[in-house]
Design a protein around this motif. Structure first.
Motif, mmCIF file in Angstrom:
data_model
loop_
_atom_site.group_PDB
_atom_site.id
_atom_site.type_symbol
_atom_site.label_atom_id
_atom_site.label_comp_id
_atom_site.label_asym_id
_atom_site.label_seq_id
_atom_site.Cartn_x
_atom_site.Cartn_y
_atom_site.Cartn_z
ATOM 1 N N MET A 1 14.958 9.379 -10.395
ATOM 2 C CA MET A 1 14.981 10.771 -9.909
ATOM 3 C C MET A 1 14.652 11.750 -11.027
ATOM 4 N N LEU A 2 15.111 11.444 -12.246
ATOM 5 C CA LEU A 2 14.852 12.343 -13.371
ATOM 6 C C LEU A 2 13.352 12.459 -13.641
ATOM 7 N N THR A 3 12.631 11.348 -13.521
ATOM 8 C CA THR A 3 11.183 11.372 -13.731
ATOM 9 C C THR A 3 10.495 12.218 -12.670
ATOM 10 N N ALA A 4 10.959 12.115 -11.425
ATOM 11 C CA ALA A 4 10.375 12.916 -10.348
ATOM 12 C C ALA A 4 10.606 14.404 -10.593
ATOM 13 N N VAL A 5 11.785 14.761 -11.056
ATOM 14 C CA VAL A 5 12.078 16.167 -11.371
ATOM 15 C C VAL A 5 11.180 16.654 -12.507
ATOM 16 N N GLU A 6 10.994 15.814 -13.502
ATOM 17 C CA GLU A 6 10.118 16.173 -14.620
ATOM 18 C C GLU A 6 8.689 16.422 -14.133
ATOM 19 N N GLN A 7 8.215 15.584 -13.228
ATOM 20 C CA GLN A 7 6.864 15.770 -12.689
ATOM 21 C C GLN A 7 6.770 17.037 -11.852
ATOM 22 N N ALA A 8 7.819 17.341 -11.099
ATOM 23 C CA ALA A 8 7.824 18.556 -10.283
ATOM 24 C C ALA A 8 7.790 19.800 -11.161
ATOM 25 N N LEU A 9 8.558 19.801 -12.241
ATOM 26 C CA LEU A 9 8.579 20.951 -13.145
ATOM 27 C C LEU A 9 7.242 21.112 -13.878
ATOM 28 N N ALA A 10 6.531 20.006 -14.002
ATOM 29 C CA ALA A 10 5.212 20.059 -14.653
ATOM 30 C C ALA A 10 4.108 20.423 -13.671
ATOM 31 N N GLY A 11 4.441 20.603 -12.387
ATOM 32 C CA GLY A 11 3.455 21.016 -11.402
ATOM 33 C C GLY A 11 2.656 19.883 -10.796
ATOM 34 N N ARG A 12 3.096 18.629 -10.981
ATOM 35 C CA ARG A 12 2.325 17.491 -10.479
ATOM 36 C C ARG A 12 2.675 17.132 -9.041
ATOM 37 N N VAL A 13 3.925 17.400 -8.627
ATOM 38 C CA VAL A 13 4.367 17.079 -7.277
ATOM 39 C C VAL A 13 5.293 18.185 -6.781
ATOM 40 N N SER A 14 5.516 18.208 -5.467
ATOM 41 C CA SER A 14 6.542 19.059 -4.872
ATOM 42 C C SER A 14 7.560 18.140 -4.204
ATOM 43 N N LEU A 15 8.829 18.341 -4.507
ATOM 44 C CA LEU A 15 9.869 17.442 -4.028
ATOM 45 C C LEU A 15 10.653 18.047 -2.867
ATOM 46 N N LEU A 16 11.076 17.163 -1.948
ATOM 47 C CA LEU A 16 12.022 17.523 -0.895
ATOM 48 C C LEU A 16 13.198 16.560 -1.017
ATOM 49 N N PRO A 17 14.245 16.930 -1.725
ATOM 50 C CA PRO A 17 15.393 16.030 -1.892
ATOM 51 C C PRO A 17 16.106 15.800 -0.564
ATOM 52 N N VAL A 18 16.420 14.538 -0.272
ATOM 53 C CA VAL A 18 17.130 14.183 0.961
ATOM 54 C C VAL A 18 18.228 13.186 0.611
ATOM 55 N N PRO A 19 19.280 13.099 1.438
ATOM 56 C CA PRO A 19 20.362 12.139 1.167
ATOM 57 C C PRO A 19 19.934 10.713 1.474
ATOM 58 N N ALA A 20 19.954 9.866 0.466
ATOM 59 C CA ALA A 20 19.484 8.488 0.646
ATOM 60 C C ALA A 20 20.400 7.688 1.555
ATOM 61 N N ASP A 21 21.662 8.092 1.664
ATOM 62 C CA ASP A 21 22.629 7.317 2.449
ATOM 63 C C ASP A 21 22.817 7.859 3.865
ATOM 64 N N ASP A 22 21.954 8.784 4.289
ATOM 65 C CA ASP A 22 22.063 9.362 5.629
ATOM 66 C C ASP A 22 20.671 9.414 6.246
ATOM 67 N N ALA A 23 20.296 8.342 6.941
ATOM 68 C CA ALA A 23 18.946 8.232 7.495
ATOM 69 C C ALA A 23 18.673 9.313 8.529
ATOM 70 N N ARG A 24 19.679 9.658 9.330
ATOM 71 C CA ARG A 24 19.488 10.679 10.367
ATOM 72 C C ARG A 24 19.201 12.043 9.738
ATOM 73 N N GLN A 25 19.983 12.410 8.734
ATOM 74 C CA GLN A 25 19.776 13.690 8.081
ATOM 75 C C GLN A 25 18.453 13.720 7.316
ATOM 76 N N SER A 26 18.103 12.617 6.693
ATOM 77 C CA SER A 26 16.833 12.532 5.970
ATOM 78 C C SER A 26 15.655 12.733 6.911
ATOM 79 N N LEU A 27 15.724 12.113 8.095
ATOM 80 C CA LEU A 27 14.646 12.264 9.076
ATOM 81 C C LEU A 27 14.570 13.706 9.554
ATOM 82 N N LEU A 28 15.725 14.327 9.800
ATOM 83 C CA LEU A 28 15.741 15.725 10.231
ATOM 84 C C LEU A 28 15.073 16.623 9.195
ATOM 85 N N LEU A 29 15.412 16.416 7.916
ATOM 86 C CA LEU A 29 14.855 17.267 6.858
ATOM 87 C C LEU A 29 13.359 17.040 6.684
ATOM 88 N N THR A 30 12.950 15.780 6.648
ATOM 89 C CA THR A 30 11.523 15.507 6.418
ATOM 90 C C THR A 30 10.671 15.998 7.579
#
Length: 366
Positions: free
Chosen positions: A1-30
């Motif tokens: 996760m730290l590497t993904a945050v580093e890439q986002a701050l560098a402008g390489r990706v845009s992140l949508l953090p979701v709860p890995a242990d809640d499939a229903r909530q993750s689907l709702l957010l995505t």
């Protein structure tokens, strides 16, 4: 996760953090926040703001805002350091631990529960060390001697996500824990006001005339840490005024510029033609020696419109009486604010990362 945050701050990706242990909530957010659809290039992260209570809006946070928040936090606390990661990284408070770590060039140490605090804090090593918690976590940690002792070795423990009961603050002080109370939300990259004082680059004002008779107004925030807006805009738009975010919180600012949060607009109770702010009543009740925790809310009343109700977790075997609590509240607040009904509960319902779920209490006791 730290590497993904580093890439986002560098402008390489845009992140949508979701709860890995809640499939229903993750689907709702995505789905609702359109995870793979185009987005502005400067948006580093979209952080859900209401996934547990309604349709997610998603605060669009730029890399500039996130890094400005991290730098301002380090300046306020005395310099960069290593962080304890004790909050979920899909919530803005946990996410900011990762952002601050990237900015500082350090790696956080994760702890999934209070029983892991001592070992995790020891693993942080030497130098400046910090943690970010919610009040419920801190309260639990202070009941564990090893966790409390470990927290006392940190340079600062940020506590946000809602008000901290006076009893918890007193226990933290007695344990030697350096608590910094934070105020902020996803729309401001997390905490942007520390111990009532805005971080560098943050602007605060209070718009009067929109709240209680006692004089608070709606808190409006602006400055370098402000989100770009919502992924799913709402009406009315709290970002409508350029450079500002209109919160749902009520507060007051002293002449010296210290902000106090007194409650939320949607929590205010209208009783007998007067307005009562639950957080003020809770603070009064929490000072009673027989009250461990409490929550105040309004329920429908044919005569008053709403009546003030308190849910109380007793501090010991004996529960205080309603009359006793009413007299106690009336020593510091108008009699109108004193609860007309009390319910003793084993624990308060919570949602998200520890906020009291007033809606659940209203449903239960209406």
């Amino acid at each position: 996760m730290l590497t993904a945050v580093e890439q986002a701050l560098a402008g390489r990706v845009s992140l949508l953090p979701v709860p890995a242990d809640d499939a229903r909530q993750s689907l709702l957010l995505t789905t609702t926040l359109r995870a793979n659809a185009p987005i502005d290039d400067d948006v580093a992260m979209v952080v859900s703001t209401s996934g547990t209570t309604g349709v997610p809006k998603g605060a669009m946070l730029t890399a500039a805002a996130l890094t400005a928040s991290a730098h301002a936090t380090h300046r306020r606390l005395g310099g960069p350091g290593r962080w304890l990661l004790a909050l979920p990284a899909y919530h803005v408070a946990g996410l900011q631990v990762l952002v601050r770590s990237v900015v500082a060039g350090t790696a956080p140490v994760a702890a999934s529960g209070v029983d892991e605090f001592a070992a995790a804090i020891d693993a942080l090593g030497s130098g400046r060390r910090y943690a970010s918690l919610v009040a419920a976590q801190l309260d639990k940690a202070l009941r564990d001697p090893s966790a409390a002792a470990a927290l006392a070795t940190l340079d600062a423990v940020l506590v946000g996500g809602g008000p901290m009961p006076a009893g918890v603050a007193e226990k933290a002080l007695a344990a030697g824990v350096s608590v910094v109370r934070t105020y902020g939300m996803s729309e401001t990259c997390g905490g942007c006001v520390y111990d009532g004082v805005a971080l560098d680059g943050v602007r605060v004002r209070v718009d009067s005339g929109a709240a209680a008779a006692s004089g608070p107004g709606r808190v409006v925030l602006g400055g370098m840490t402000l989100a770009k807006g919502y992924r799913n805009p709402v009406s009315p738009d709290p970002f409508a005024e350029p450079g500002w975010f209109r919160t749902d919180d009520l507060g007051a600012v002293t002449d010296s510029g210290v902000l106090s949060i007194l409650g939320r607009v949607d929590d205010a109770i209208s009783t007998g033609g007067l307005t009562v702010l639950p957080q003020l009543v809770e603070a009064a009740l929490a000072a009673h020696p027989d009250v461990a925790e409490c929550a105040v809310f309004g329920v429908a009343d044919e005569r008053l419109g709403q009546r003030v109700v308190a849910a109380v977790v007793p501090a010991g075997a004996a529960s205080p009486s309603l009359d006793e609590l009413r007299r106690h509240v009336a020593t510091t607040l108008p009699a109108t604010a004193a609860p007309r009904e009390m319910h003793v509960v084993d624990e308060l319902p919570r949602r998200g990362i520890g906020k009291v779920d007033r809606a659940a209490l209203i449903t239960r006791f209406s």
